[in-house]
Design a protein around this motif. Sequence first.
Motif, PDB file in Angstrom:
ATOM      1  N   THR A 161       0.869  -1.175   0.000  1.00  0.00           N
ATOM      2  CA  THR A 161       0.000   0.000   0.000  1.00  0.00           C
ATOM      3  C   THR A 161       0.903   1.222   0.000  1.00  0.00           C
ATOM      4  O   THR A 161       2.085   1.130   0.310  1.00  0.00           O
TER       5      THR A 161
ATOM      6  N   PHE B 104     -10.613   0.891   7.802  1.00  0.00           N
ATOM      7  CA  PHE B 104      -9.226   0.481   7.617  1.00  0.00           C
ATOM      8  C   PHE B 104      -8.498   0.891   8.888  1.00  0.00           C
ATOM      9  O   PHE B 104      -8.416   2.092   9.156  1.00  0.00           O
ATOM     10  N   GLU B 105      -7.981  -0.065   9.629  1.00  0.00           N
ATOM     11  CA  GLU B 105      -7.385   0.221  10.937  1.00  0.00           C
ATOM     12  C   GLU B 105      -8.275   1.211  11.701  1.00  0.00           C
ATOM     13  O   GLU B 105      -9.378   0.872  12.064  1.00  0.00           O
TER      14      GLU B 105
ATOM     15  N   THR C 145      -9.329   4.355  10.395  1.00  0.00           N
ATOM     16  CA  THR C 145     -10.121   5.291   9.589  1.00  0.00           C
ATOM     17  C   THR C 145     -11.424   4.627   9.150  1.00  0.00           C
ATOM     18  O   THR C 145     -11.389   3.569   8.530  1.00  0.00           O
TER      19      THR C 145
ATOM     20  N   ALA D   8     -13.749   4.208   6.525  1.00  0.00           N
ATOM     21  CA  ALA D   8     -13.799   4.565   5.106  1.00  0.00           C
ATOM     22  C   ALA D   8     -15.247   4.637   4.621  1.00  0.00           C
ATOM     23  O   ALA D   8     -15.585   5.440   3.761  1.00  0.00           O
TER      24      ALA D   8
ATOM     25  N   ALA E 138     -14.524  15.053  -0.629  1.00  0.00           N
ATOM     26  CA  ALA E 138     -13.123  15.430  -0.517  1.00  0.00           C
ATOM     27  C   ALA E 138     -12.243  14.188  -0.629  1.00  0.00           C
ATOM     28  O   ALA E 138     -12.738  13.066  -0.550  1.00  0.00           O
ATOM     29  N   ALA E 139     -10.952  14.409  -0.814  1.00  0.00           N
ATOM     30  CA  ALA E 139     -10.012  13.282  -0.875  1.00  0.00           C
ATOM     31  C   ALA E 139     -10.101  12.497   0.424  1.00  0.00           C
ATOM     32  O   ALA E 139     -10.145  13.076   1.512  1.00  0.00           O
ATOM     33  N   GLY E 140     -10.165  11.180   0.305  1.00  0.00           N
ATOM     34  CA  GLY E 140     -10.210  10.333   1.501  1.00  0.00           C
ATOM     35  C   GLY E 140     -11.588  10.195   2.114  1.00  0.00           C
ATOM     36  O   GLY E 140     -11.730   9.639   3.197  1.00  0.00           O
ATOM     37  N   SER E 141     -12.624  10.670   1.418  1.00  0.00           N
ATOM     38  CA  SER E 141     -13.966  10.601   2.016  1.00  0.00           C
ATOM     39  C   SER E 141     -14.631   9.245   1.791  1.00  0.00           C
ATOM     40  O   SER E 141     -15.735   9.009   2.281  1.00  0.00           O
ATOM     41  N   GLY E 142     -13.980   8.353   1.027  1.00  0.00           N
ATOM     42  CA  GLY E 142     -14.507   6.993   0.902  1.00  0.00           C
ATOM     43  C   GLY E 142     -15.147   6.672  -0.443  1.00  0.00           C
ATOM     44  O   GLY E 142     -15.802   5.643  -0.581  1.00  0.00           O
ATOM     45  N   LYS E 143     -14.924   7.527  -1.439  1.00  0.00           N
ATOM     46  CA  LYS E 143     -15.584   7.309  -2.737  1.00  0.00           C
ATOM     47  C   LYS E 143     -15.074   6.045  -3.420  1.00  0.00           C
ATOM     48  O   LYS E 143     -15.876   5.211  -3.878  1.00  0.00           O
ATOM     49  N   THR E 144     -13.754   5.910  -3.483  1.00  0.00           N
ATOM     50  CA  THR E 144     -13.196   4.712  -4.107  1.00  0.00           C
ATOM     51  C   THR E 144     -13.609   3.469  -3.335  1.00  0.00           C
ATOM     52  O   THR E 144     -13.968   2.441  -3.925  1.00  0.00           O
ATOM     53  N   THR E 145     -13.578   3.583  -2.021  1.00  0.00           N
ATOM     54  CA  THR E 145     -13.972   2.449  -1.181  1.00  0.00           C
ATOM     55  C   THR E 145     -15.403   2.034  -1.486  1.00  0.00           C
ATOM     56  O   THR E 145     -15.708   0.843  -1.588  1.00  0.00           O
TER      57      THR E 145
ATOM     58  N   GLN F 117      -9.466   4.529 -10.692  1.00  0.00           N
ATOM     59  CA  GLN F 117      -8.838   5.833 -10.493  1.00  0.00           C
ATOM     60  C   GLN F 117      -7.383   5.826 -10.986  1.00  0.00           C
ATOM     61  O   GLN F 117      -6.948   6.752 -11.648  1.00  0.00           O
TER      62      GLN F 117
ATOM     63  N   HIS G  87     -14.366  15.061  -8.692  1.00  0.00           N
ATOM     64  CA  HIS G  87     -14.159  16.259  -7.870  1.00  0.00           C
ATOM     65  C   HIS G  87     -14.737  17.477  -8.566  1.00  0.00           C
ATOM     66  O   HIS G  87     -14.885  18.522  -7.974  1.00  0.00           O
TER      67      HIS G  87
END
Lengths: 230, 270
Positions: free
Chosen positions: A194, B16-17, B19, B21, B40-47, B90, B205
């Motif tokens: 990762t 994830f640990e 966070t 997601a 926003a970046a990291g808000s869980g869209k890809t997840t 992505q 975005h």
Amino acid sequence: MRNVFRSPHYGDDILIQMDVIGFGSLLIVMLIGLFSGLIMGQQMARALRTYGAIGQIGYVVSVALIRELGPVLVALLVAGRNASGIASELGSMKVTEQIDAMRALGTDPIQKLVTPRLIATAVTLPLLTIIADFLGLVGGYIIAHFQFAVPFSQYWVPAYQNLAYADVAEGTVKPFAFAIIIALVGCFYGMRTTGGTEGVGRATTRAVVVSSIWIFVTTYFIGAIFINMR
Amino acid sequence: MSEPEILRFENVSLRFEDTPALDQVSFRMIPGETVIIYGAAGSGKTTLLKTALGLLKPDSGRIYVFGEDVTNFTEPQWFPLRARMGILFQEGGLFDSMTIAENVAYPLLNSVAARASNQRGEVEEKVRQALRFVDLEQTLDKFPSELSGGMRRRVGIARAIVTEPRLVLYDSPTAGLDPITAYTIISLILKERDTLNASALLVTHRFQDGHLMAKFRYNPSSGQIEAASQNGGNAARTRFFVMNQGRLVFEGSLAELAAAKDPYVKKFAK
Ligand SMILES: Nc1ncnc2c1ncn2[C@@H]1O[C@H](COP(=O)(O)OP(=O)(O)OP(=O)(O)O)[C@@H](O)[C@H]1O
Ligand SMILES: [Mg+2]
């Protein structure tokens, strides 16, 4: 391990990996084999001569090489080249979502990526070890013959005849075990990479360190088993 | 069940640990709908997309795909479902050891469902057709590394749609592209939606992307995109989601998004 026997087989992938691991390492394995024989011949001959046992040099070199040095040296070399290669290749695939893409598009990445690497390493590492062993014996002979005037048959006959079944078995089992370690450790760290390109670097380093450690630990334990068997 | 659903999440959570997601995400999507996901970046869209495809397993909650409860599906059970979905990753996810043609042919040759129904000659024709769709037929024998970022994105679209999936997931298709190329990409997605009537889940975005999807349609006779009529068509069936730290904090139409009061949601509405 069930994947090894399950169709569809990715035959081409296995051949490609055998080419990468086998032919890619051939030259350097030959060099290492030859030089380890030369070095061992040199060191052993001095000691043996002190005890007036220079005639035993063929036997000593062949046992040390076949049981221990050949398998371990070749495995360490292949770990440096291929555990790292496998980890960085699979790691880059992981961080660019190629492994996700495989799963999304209908293939099992274990079958497509891990199994061919495992089979290819398990086939090529023993072959590379045999080549290194043989060249090491040649190296030992060069020293014995040209520096210590040991005749051809006095070197090769004991080198061959005194080898016990257990010596050969140990020298064969080890490369197989090391191959499994190298392929699985490389794949493991690659597949769980990762953190972008930086993560690939970390996975690569870790794969080499961990597989090298496991090679040493394993060789000790296999050695212990075989010593108790004699 | 009143209408056939294409995708449904019920209180889906994934960590994830430490966070979160995805945090208690619930929504449903019906055939022909387009859903735009902002966040926003990291808000869980890809997840969220990967969970919908079974690439990630939720810690809790239930997921339904094409009306089937897939929450406890095993990998082999997922394969036939995934064959009916398309995805643009992505990070591209193009296989860099394969040519463009091999990349686009991959889902045809490897997915269980598609493999059964494809003859060799058909595969080649479909690959050409998909690449023609994204206007890249001339790159068949090139490798991904030889193409520009925008071209790779288009190859990704070709690979995602070559099996004519009922649901296509696009993860940030315009990220990092210049406005002209981004416009081309969204036009292609519109064209795909309006020619095949597929459902689409699009993460982005850029406000303009959602605006185009909700207000424009593909005109097959001119081959261009144009403003859609107010009532009807796939454009009108476009909904907007906004995600924040794993939670779905907004769900509604473009007009509702424009009228939103929440300061976080408002940022995606101008
Ligand atoms: N494999 C992973 N391991 C650990 N944490 C992860 C992993 N994948 C995602 N995360 C974390 O989960 C959260 C959501 O990530 P996700 O990739 O879904 O975000 P995103 O909305 O797609 O962001 P972006 O717009 O940057 O693509 C982030 O905090 C991220 O750090
Ligand atoms: Mg993302």
